[in-house]
Design a protein around this motif. Structure first.
Motif, short mmCIF file in Angstrom:
data_model
loop_
_atom_site.label_atom_id
_atom_site.label_comp_id
_atom_site.label_asym_id
_atom_site.label_seq_id
_atom_site.Cartn_x
_atom_site.Cartn_y
_atom_site.Cartn_z
N ARG A 200 37.21 54.86 50.86
CA ARG A 200 36.87 53.61 51.55
C ARG A 200 35.37 53.42 51.72
O ARG A 200 34.90 52.32 52.01
CB ARG A 200 37.59 53.54 52.90
CG ARG A 200 39.09 53.38 52.73
CD ARG A 200 39.84 53.30 54.03
NE ARG A 200 41.28 53.40 53.80
CZ ARG A 200 42.04 52.41 53.33
NH1 ARG A 200 41.49 51.23 53.09
NH2 ARG A 200 43.33 52.57 53.13
N LEU A 201 34.58 54.49 51.58
CA LEU A 201 33.12 54.36 51.62
C LEU A 201 32.53 54.03 50.25
O LEU A 201 31.34 53.77 50.11
CB LEU A 201 32.49 55.66 52.15
CG LEU A 201 32.73 55.96 53.63
CD1 LEU A 201 32.20 57.34 53.97
CD2 LEU A 201 32.09 54.90 54.52
N ILE A 208 37.58 47.19 42.45
CA ILE A 208 38.91 47.31 41.85
C ILE A 208 39.96 46.61 42.71
O ILE A 208 40.85 45.93 42.18
CB ILE A 208 39.25 48.80 41.64
CG1 ILE A 208 38.38 49.34 40.50
CG2 ILE A 208 40.73 49.01 41.34
CD1 ILE A 208 38.47 50.79 40.25
N ALA A 209 39.85 46.71 44.02
CA ALA A 209 40.82 46.03 44.90
C ALA A 209 40.75 44.51 44.71
O ALA A 209 41.79 43.83 44.72
CB ALA A 209 40.54 46.39 46.36
N ASP A 223 48.50 47.67 51.64
CA ASP A 223 47.25 47.98 52.36
C ASP A 223 45.99 47.74 51.55
O ASP A 223 44.99 48.46 51.71
CB ASP A 223 47.26 49.45 52.85
CG ASP A 223 48.41 49.74 53.78
OD1 ASP A 223 48.83 48.80 54.48
OD2 ASP A 223 48.90 50.88 53.79
N LEU A 224 46.01 46.74 50.67
CA LEU A 224 44.76 46.39 49.97
C LEU A 224 43.80 45.73 50.96
O LEU A 224 44.23 44.95 51.81
CB LEU A 224 45.05 45.39 48.85
CG LEU A 224 45.41 45.92 47.46
CD1 LEU A 224 45.59 44.75 46.51
CD2 LEU A 224 44.38 46.89 46.94
N PRO A 225 42.50 46.02 50.88
CA PRO A 225 41.54 45.30 51.73
C PRO A 225 41.60 43.81 51.41
O PRO A 225 41.88 43.42 50.27
CB PRO A 225 40.19 45.89 51.32
CG PRO A 225 40.49 47.12 50.56
CD PRO A 225 41.85 46.98 49.97
N VAL A 231 34.94 40.81 48.28
CA VAL A 231 33.85 40.00 47.71
C VAL A 231 32.56 40.21 48.52
O VAL A 231 31.46 40.28 47.94
CB VAL A 231 34.26 38.51 47.69
CG1 VAL A 231 33.08 37.63 47.29
CG2 VAL A 231 35.42 38.30 46.73
N SER A 232 32.70 40.34 49.84
CA SER A 232 31.51 40.57 50.68
C SER A 232 30.85 41.90 50.33
O SER A 232 29.61 42.00 50.26
CB SER A 232 31.90 40.56 52.16
OG SER A 232 32.48 39.34 52.51
#
Length: 255
Positions: A200-201, A208-209, A223-225, A231-232
């Motif tokens: 996650r870091l 990719i997500a 649980d995809l962000p 994009v941010s």
């Protein structure tokens, strides 16, 4: 703008005159995707019902980012070659802003990665992935951000080095593990806690997500962000590498 255009054009011409670089940027990731995807397709699935994905489908966004990584980062090796040939010194003493020099190089590398990755992206519907007109446009936007940020990483590495061998060593030591720990090879929702923190870091995780959001059926990956967050992160990653590249060119090289 003329300096940006000239450096961009030079990068394009140099790359496409060297056929080994064209083949090297596209073919190895596609072979990687085909053999690993075929080998694990029978024993891997994620999702259920209409959202189920086999491994070739799951591995597709990761392979796309690998094509961009190979092309964008390796094309910045031209900075080392330009220094050896004296071209870089000529550019640095010209009355041109450092920002224009960096943008010319980064846009050139990003454009090359973009052109190399496009044929693979367009093949997505042939393996059963979702690629509508809107998802294609959003994917292109995401991929350009990915290419620009990876080109920035390559620029930062190449600027400090004098040998192409050293560049390859750092690439293998740093960037390949970064890609491996991005969710490209395995879903990130069911991994150990310490590994989840590392993943996650990693900014490539969000690259990719974001592609998984556009290419997969909604709900296929738990649980995809959120897409806006991905994009941010890509925008922040691109800005950070750009500012860092401009900073080191203004500072010069310590010897």
């Amino acid at each position: 703008m003329l300096a940006v255009w000239s450096l961009w054009r030079r990068e394009m011409i140099r790359f496409y005159r060297d056929r080994s670089r064209v083949i090297g940027g596209l073919v190895p990731p596609v072979i990687f995707w085909f053999f690993i995807g075929s080998g694990l397709s029978g024993s891997f699935s994620v999702g259920s019902g209409e959202t189920v994905l086999n491994y070739r489908q799951y591995f597709f966004p990761g392979t796309l980012v690998l094509i961009f990584l190979f092309t964008a980062v390796f094309s910045t090796i031209s900075i080392i070659e330009d220094r050896r040939e004296g071209f870089l010194q000529s550019v640095l003493v010209a009355p041109v802003p450092r920002l224009a020099i960096v943008l010319g190089k980064l846009f050139g590398s990003a454009s090359l990665a973009f052109l190399q990755g496009m044929p693979f992206l367009i093949a997505a519907p042939f393996i059963g992935l979702n690629l509508t007109a809107s998802s294609l446009l959003i994917s292109l936007f995401i991929l350009f951000g990915v290419a620009f940020s990876l080109a920035g990483v390559g620029f930062l590495i190449a600027w400090r080095l004098d040998s192409t061998q050293g560049f390859h060593a750092i690439m293998n030591m740093g960037l390949i593990p970064l890609w491996l720990l991005s969710g490209a090879l395995f879903p990130i929702h069911n991994i150990p806690g310490w590994l989840s923190t590392v993943v996650r870091l990693n900014p490539l995780t969000y690259c990719i997500a974001a592609l998984q959001h556009e290419l997969f059926v909604p709900g296929a990956i738990p649980d995809l962000p959120p897409l806006w967050f991905c994009v941010s992160v890509i925008a922040a990653f691109s800005s950070a590498t750009l500012f860092a590249a401009v900073f080191i060119t203004r500072r010069g090289r310590d010897r």
